[in-house]
Design a protein around this motif. Structure first.
Motif, PDB file in Angstrom:
ATOM      1  N   PRO A 161       0.829  -1.218   0.000  1.00  0.00           N
ATOM      2  CA  PRO A 161       0.000   0.000   0.000  1.00  0.00           C
ATOM      3  C   PRO A 161       0.861   1.265   0.000  1.00  0.00           C
ATOM      4  O   PRO A 161       0.458   2.291  -0.524  1.00  0.00           O
ATOM      5  CB  PRO A 161      -0.814  -0.121   1.294  1.00  0.00           C
ATOM      6  CG  PRO A 161      -0.201  -1.222   2.081  1.00  0.00           C
ATOM      7  CD  PRO A 161       0.544  -2.091   1.134  1.00  0.00           C
ATOM      8  N   GLU A 162       2.079   1.171   0.566  1.00  0.00           N
ATOM      9  CA  GLU A 162       2.948   2.357   0.610  1.00  0.00           C
ATOM     10  C   GLU A 162       3.373   2.790  -0.779  1.00  0.00           C
ATOM     11  O   GLU A 162       3.800   3.923  -0.971  1.00  0.00           O
ATOM     12  CB  GLU A 162       4.196   2.083   1.450  1.00  0.00           C
ATOM     13  CG  GLU A 162       3.943   2.063   2.943  1.00  0.00           C
ATOM     14  CD  GLU A 162       3.567   0.677   3.433  1.00  0.00           C
ATOM     15  OE1 GLU A 162       3.319  -0.210   2.578  1.00  0.00           O
ATOM     16  OE2 GLU A 162       3.492   0.486   4.647  1.00  0.00           O
ATOM     17  N   LEU A 163       3.303   1.850  -1.742  1.00  0.00           N
ATOM     18  CA  LEU A 163       3.758   2.201  -3.090  1.00  0.00           C
ATOM     19  C   LEU A 163       2.623   2.713  -3.978  1.00  0.00           C
ATOM     20  O   LEU A 163       2.865   3.113  -5.109  1.00  0.00           O
ATOM     21  CB  LEU A 163       4.424   0.993  -3.757  1.00  0.00           C
ATOM     22  CG  LEU A 163       5.892   0.749  -3.376  1.00  0.00           C
ATOM     23  CD1 LEU A 163       6.402  -0.514  -4.036  1.00  0.00           C
ATOM     24  CD2 LEU A 163       6.759   1.937  -3.778  1.00  0.00           C
ATOM     25  N   THR A 164       1.387   2.709  -3.459  1.00  0.00           N
ATOM     26  CA  THR A 164       0.288   3.127  -4.327  1.00  0.00           C
ATOM     27  C   THR A 164       0.414   4.591  -4.734  1.00  0.00           C
ATOM     28  O   THR A 164      -0.153   4.995  -5.727  1.00  0.00           O
ATOM     29  CB  THR A 164      -1.089   2.924  -3.672  1.00  0.00           C
ATOM     30  OG1 THR A 164      -0.985   3.317  -2.325  1.00  0.00           O
ATOM     31  CG2 THR A 164      -1.526   1.504  -3.753  1.00  0.00           C
ATOM     32  N   ASP A 165       1.116   5.385  -3.955  1.00  0.00           N
ATOM     33  CA  ASP A 165       1.289   6.777  -4.352  1.00  0.00           C
ATOM     34  C   ASP A 165       2.658   7.012  -4.943  1.00  0.00           C
ATOM     35  O   ASP A 165       3.106   8.150  -5.072  1.00  0.00           O
ATOM     36  CB  ASP A 165       1.052   7.700  -3.168  1.00  0.00           C
ATOM     37  CG  ASP A 165      -0.348   7.535  -2.677  1.00  0.00           C
ATOM     38  OD1 ASP A 165      -1.246   8.086  -3.302  1.00  0.00           O
ATOM     39  OD2 ASP A 165      -0.535   6.796  -1.695  1.00  0.00           O
ATOM     40  N   GLY A 221      -2.388   8.685   1.339  1.00  0.00           N
ATOM     41  CA  GLY A 221      -1.951   7.718   0.357  1.00  0.00           C
ATOM     42  C   GLY A 221      -2.504   6.333   0.481  1.00  0.00           C
ATOM     43  O   GLY A 221      -3.192   5.977   1.448  1.00  0.00           O
ATOM     44  N   GLY A 222      -2.165   5.551  -0.534  1.00  0.00           N
ATOM     45  CA  GLY A 222      -2.595   4.161  -0.572  1.00  0.00           C
ATOM     46  C   GLY A 222      -4.101   4.035  -0.539  1.00  0.00           C
ATOM     47  O   GLY A 222      -4.619   3.174   0.154  1.00  0.00           O
ATOM     48  N   ASN A 223      -4.816   4.894  -1.295  1.00  0.00           N
ATOM     49  CA  ASN A 223      -6.271   4.866  -1.292  1.00  0.00           C
ATOM     50  C   ASN A 223      -6.810   4.968   0.125  1.00  0.00           C
ATOM     51  O   ASN A 223      -7.801   4.347   0.457  1.00  0.00           O
ATOM     52  CB  ASN A 223      -6.798   3.588  -1.945  1.00  0.00           C
ATOM     53  CG  ASN A 223      -6.338   3.462  -3.369  1.00  0.00           C
ATOM     54  OD1 ASN A 223      -6.584   4.350  -4.172  1.00  0.00           O
ATOM     55  ND2 ASN A 223      -5.620   2.399  -3.674  1.00  0.00           N
ATOM     56  N   ALA A 224      -6.110   5.696   0.967  1.00  0.00           N
ATOM     57  CA  ALA A 224      -6.465   5.884   2.373  1.00  0.00           C
ATOM     58  C   ALA A 224      -6.238   4.622   3.199  1.00  0.00           C
ATOM     59  O   ALA A 224      -6.551   4.594   4.377  1.00  0.00           O
ATOM     60  CB  ALA A 224      -7.910   6.377   2.538  1.00  0.00           C
TER      61      ALA A 224
END
Lengths: 499, 148, 320
Positions: free
Chosen positions: A198-202, C67-70
């Motif tokens: 999830p840390e890489l989604t941005d 980030g990360g879609n919240a």
């Protein structure tokens, strides 16, 4: 003449004691967070937001604005001294600024950065005062096609940044683009190259990337040399730029200011783009003797002027359209809204004390920053006399805390370590980081705009040539490509003849 | 055939490897059409360009002379990376004070010139400075101590 | 700085007393915000946080974990110790839309103990002023004449704004082309500059452009007209059945937080949201305060999540 009257009225607003104090607090905090790598103006403005509740809109805006352009000033300090870009827009300053410091010219580098920023700030303030509405119209004319062509031009021009091999520089641009594509794709919502983290989604954090390729790699390289205390040379040299320095840099400051003022109005990283553009332009046209990459003072003067001018004119879309051009501006709009003011074209007419007070305070703030920064230079230069074995752990500490404070993610610190390993390998193979950084920033924007342009125009590629601004950038890019290719071809022929 | 410019040779190989990796990963994303370009199109195009550039850079290394790859010093880079990673772990577990101490103490190993007493002093000074500036003055939400 | 001093002083005072659940809070409260500073969730947390500090003498630290879609902030908020010292300020999208979009989620609604709704930001369907579309009927006629050729901008894939677009399209049998932007500001700029004919925006970002004559509001997306601009009609009043959406925020505690603490928070937050100066601050941003009980919030989230799941499925909105 009316504008002059308005400016005088604004000065009257800005020069009240209360506003002067808030302006100073803003400039001071801005310089501080600018000097500390990683912590940007966004975090600082956010932190101070609740404090502005009790103030009126004018002092709130004046203080928050001071933080913003103060940070642009301070960002150059660590870039020059220890090769860490304190703000993204000072990445380019590391190229020649840090080389100057290594040659015992840290003082003149810091001095010209401050003086260039001041001149740029003054001129850009006038630009805001006189040309805000027409420039805002220009910013609105930039649709996806125009942005795409501008990015193409910027990426091709990035090759000019190369000190060594042109082809390796192009490869680094491509690598930078690929790293920049990690994360959520705006157009489809797909998370690319995220490995389920999830840390890489941005995406990869810019601060971590810049610190890895500049700060950390530089420290490691220094530690590899035997005599570490000698990083900055024995003589620290003069503290302020000489008249000769000023003479050489004057037109660079002017050109940087002009480029910065124009690019600053474009939403999305205008100040950063401005500093890159100014440097590349300078490198192409400056009169010999040219020592770009080895501590040319013009390579500091131009980008520093550009990013400060850009910081100033980036207020234009916010003040005249109510559209923020970067996250700090978005916060300032938030601050205004909490005060019951909807930023937009009507602010200029309905709340003239706010608009003109802010414009005038920009000039006052720039003067304060100059007064604040020039005496500090002596102190900064002395810092370089600290033995490197004590200096480098401090650099580590500031890099790590800086990376963490961006989004409060521990993951980013591990990212910093991983990217540093890659940066180190590339450093050993003589691949330069500056083109990579530019690719990292411009590449994803280019893709986003290209795909959006195609969607809006239903796949009609002629749009890039039928819109005049877009066509102009593409033609300029083609000319630039020729200019780069010709010397390379000539060099190849020479090599062939020698053999 | 002799590698005449080792730096270029290895740089080229590095770029080729990166490009192949991205091409492989991009295959799971659609390429779309001109109207709606898929998320896989642009990365694939850039990767192909990067791979070709890598090929040229490596191939040229057999023709043009260049400097050798400089000696690799294991100590500074490995110690630095480890110290940064340690900082991350310590910050997550024990807060800022422990993390700064860990980073400075471990990082000091990177240089042969570090002196134990000096380093201890530096640890204290940097902890005091970070706590003062980042947590107190700027009010950043970083915890100093482990959670009770 | 002031916050820190308050913390030190109240910390010293509290050391003298034994910690009891009635004395909550005895240490700083953290509010996790899944968005960068400047968004409505962030500003709402800061306004409410400042008032909580005034009321209870404990600092409230707003932590932006964007980030990360919240996922990052919401996941952390769900897993935090249930002691009332870590709260989460979510938006409707985080609790009602994201769960319909992603198969694997680091949190679910049942991980939270709802405290209450906070703020409600109306959205508008706006058209560029140079386009011929003056009403929703004009627009729908245009979309019927050339299906899929009219572009509508939104602040991103999976945003509540996109939901409004798809919901409208489903209920009127029309097709639009969705153009996602990276946030509301670039979408507003693109609409004002005429890159796209329509966009669905927060009313606060459309308002100034309407005054400047660049945009025209066709409708607000909620069931009722906005308090601040009662002259704008609703989508429903113009024949778009059922569509009712706005961008609201909500305050959450982790599941298992003692009921006494959740109730204390709920009561205090409701009191704060009713204060005239707080209402005024929110109103400045074109946002209403909507105090509620935890049970009301729970019901609203469950109902909205169901609606959203249907739309996401029917319109085939996918993150990839």
């Amino acid at each position: 003449m009316e504008t002059l009257g308005n400016l005088a009225f604004g000065l009257g607003v800005a020069l009240t004691w209360q506003h002067l104090i808030y302006c100073f607090v803003g400039c001071f905090l801005g310089t501080l967070v600018g000097v500390l790598p990683g912590i940007g103006p966004v975090a600082t403005v956010a932190m101070l937001l609740p404090f502005t509740f009790g103030l009126g809109p004018a002092p709130a805006l004046i203080m928050l604005a001071g933080i913003y352009y103060g940070a642009q000033y301070g960002g150059s300090t660590t870039a020059i001294l220890v090769n860490i870009p304190g703000e993204s827009s000072s990445v380019i300053t590391t190229l020649d600024g840090h080389q100057m410091a290594r040659r015992g010219r840290a003082g003149p580098a810091l001095g010209i950065a401050a003086i260039g920023s001041f001149i740029a700030g003054c001129i850009a303030t006038l630009v805001v005062a006189f040309f805000a509405p027409p420039l805002a119209e220009l910013a609105l004319k930039f649709g996806p096609a125009e942005y795409f062509s501008l990015m193409v031009f910027g990426l091709i021009a990035a090759v000019v940044l190369a000190r060594g091999s042109v082809i390796k520089a192009i490869a680094m641009v491509c690598f930078g683009i690929l790293l920049g594509l990690v994360g959520t794709d705006v157009n489809s919502g797909t998370i690319r190259f995220g490995f389920g983290q999830p840390e890489l989604t941005d995406g990869i954090g810019f601060v971590a990337l810049a610190m890895a390729f500049f700060g950390i790699t530089d420290v490691v390289a220094n530690l590899e040399h035997k005599d570490k205390s000698d990083v900055y040379g024995e003589r620290l040299g003069r503290v302020l730029p000489s008249w000769e320095d000023m003479r050489v840099s004057f037109w660079s400051i002017m050109r940087g200011t002009a480029l910065g003022s124009i690019l600053g109005i474009l939403p999305g990283g205008g100040a950063l783009l401005a500093s890159f553009a100014a440097y590349m332009f300078e490198k192409k046209i400056a009169k010999p003797p040219r020592t770009f990459g080895e501590g040319d003072i013009r390579g500091v003067a131009a980008p520093e002027s550009a990013n400060n001018a850009g910081a100033q004119t980036s207020f234009i879309p916010m003040l005249t359209l109510g559209i923020p051009s970067n996250p700090t501006m978005a916060l300032m709009i938030g601050a205004l809204m909490i005060q019951g003011i909807a930023p937009g074209p009507q602010v200029m007419t309905e709340r003239p004390e706010l608009f003109w007070g802010l414009v005038a305070s920009m000039w006052v703030g720039n003067l304060m920053l100059l007064v604040l920064n020039l005496p500090l230079i002596g102190l900064w230069v002395k810092l370089l006399a600290v033995p490197y074995r004590l200096l480098y752990p401090a650099i580590f500490v500031f890099c790590c805390i800086g990376v963490f404070t961006v989004d409060a993610k521990i993951f980013d610190i591990y990212m910093l370590a991983g990217l540093s390993a890659v940066a180190y390998v590339l450093f050993k193979l003589d691949c330069e980081p500056a083109p990579l950084i530019l690719g990292f920033i411009l590449g994803p924007m280019m893709e986003e705009q290209m795909r959006r342009a195609m969607m809006i125009n239903f796949g009609d590629v002629t749009i890039f040539l039928s819109r005049p601004i877009s066509a102009a950038f593409l033609i300029a890019a083609a000319v630039m490509m020729l200019l780069i290719a010709l010397p390379a071809l000539r060099a190849k022929r020479e090599v062939a003849m020698q053999e | 055939m002799r590698i005449r410019s080792p730096k270029d040779f290895w740089a080229g190989l590095f770029f080729i490897a990166v490009a192949l990796g991205f091409i492989g990963l991009s295959r799971q994303y659609g390429t779309g059409n001109m109207h709606r370009m898929g998320p896989g199109l642009f990365p694939t195009l850039v990767s192909v360009l990067l791979a070709s550039l890598g090929l040229i850079i490596s191939a040229r290394a057999f023709v043009v002379d260049g400097p050798p790859v400089p000696r690799f010093h294991a100590r500074p880079i490995i110690v630095s990376l480890a110290a940064i990673a340690l900082f991350g772990m310590a910050l997550a577990q024990f807060g800022l004070i422990a993390a700064v101490a860990a980073l400075v103490l471990a990082g000091a190993v990177a240089s042969r010139e570090s002196r134990p007493l000096e380093t201890l002093g530096l640890v204290i000074a940097l902890i005091a400075f970070s706590a003062l500036v980042f947590v107190w003055l700027l009010g950043l939400p970083i915890r100093l101590w482990p959670d009770a | 700085m002031r916050l820190v001093l308050t913390a030190v002083v109240s910390g010293l005072v509290l050391l003298a007393q034994p910690a009891q659940s009635q004395t909550y809070p005895t240490k700083p409260i953290h509010i996790l915000v899944p968005y960068a500073p400047g968004g409505i969730a962030d500003i709402a947390s800061r306004i409410v946080g400042a008032k909580l500090t005034e009321a209870w003498g404990q600092p409230v630290v707003v932590e932006n974990r964007p980030g990360g879609n919240a996922f990052i902030a919401m996941g952390a908020g769900a897993k935090a110790a249930p002691d009332g010292y870590t709260l989460t300020m979510a938006t409707v999208g985080d609790v009602a839309i994201t769960p319909a979009l992603f198969k694997e989620m680091p949190y679910k609604w049942d991980d939270f103990a709802p405290i209450g709704t906070i703020s409600d930001a109306p959205m508008v369907w706006a058209a560029n002023a140079n386009t011929p579309y003056k009403t929703v009927a004009d627009m729908l006629a245009g979309a019927k004449a050339q299906p899929g050729r009219l572009s509508v901008g939104s602040p991103g894939n999976g945003s509540i704004n996109q939901i409004v677009l798809e919901w409208t399209a489903l209920n009127t049998g029309t097709q639009f082309q969705h153009i996602p932007y990276k946030g509301g500001a670039p979408a507003a700029a693109a609409l004002a500059g005429g890159d796209i004919p329509f966009a669905i925006l927060a009313s606060s970002s459309a308002g100034p452009q309407v005054k400047a004559g660049r945009l025209r509001v066709l409708a607000v997306t909620g069931a009722r007209p906005s308090k601040f601009n009662p002259e704008w009609p609703t989508l429903q009043s113009q024949g778009v059945k059922d569509v009712d959406a706005s961008n609201w925020t909500l305050l959450l505690a982790p599941k298992g937080t003692p009921k006494a603490i959740v109730d204390k928070l709920q009561a205090e937050v409701a009191k704060i949201l009713a204060m005239p100066d707080v209402k005024e601050r929110f109103a400045g941003g074109g946002v209403e305060t909507i105090p509620s009980t935890g049970a009301e919030l729970d019901a609203r989230v469950r109902k909205t999540a169901q609606q959203m799941a249907v739309i996401v499925e029917k319109a085939k909105i996918k993150p990839d």
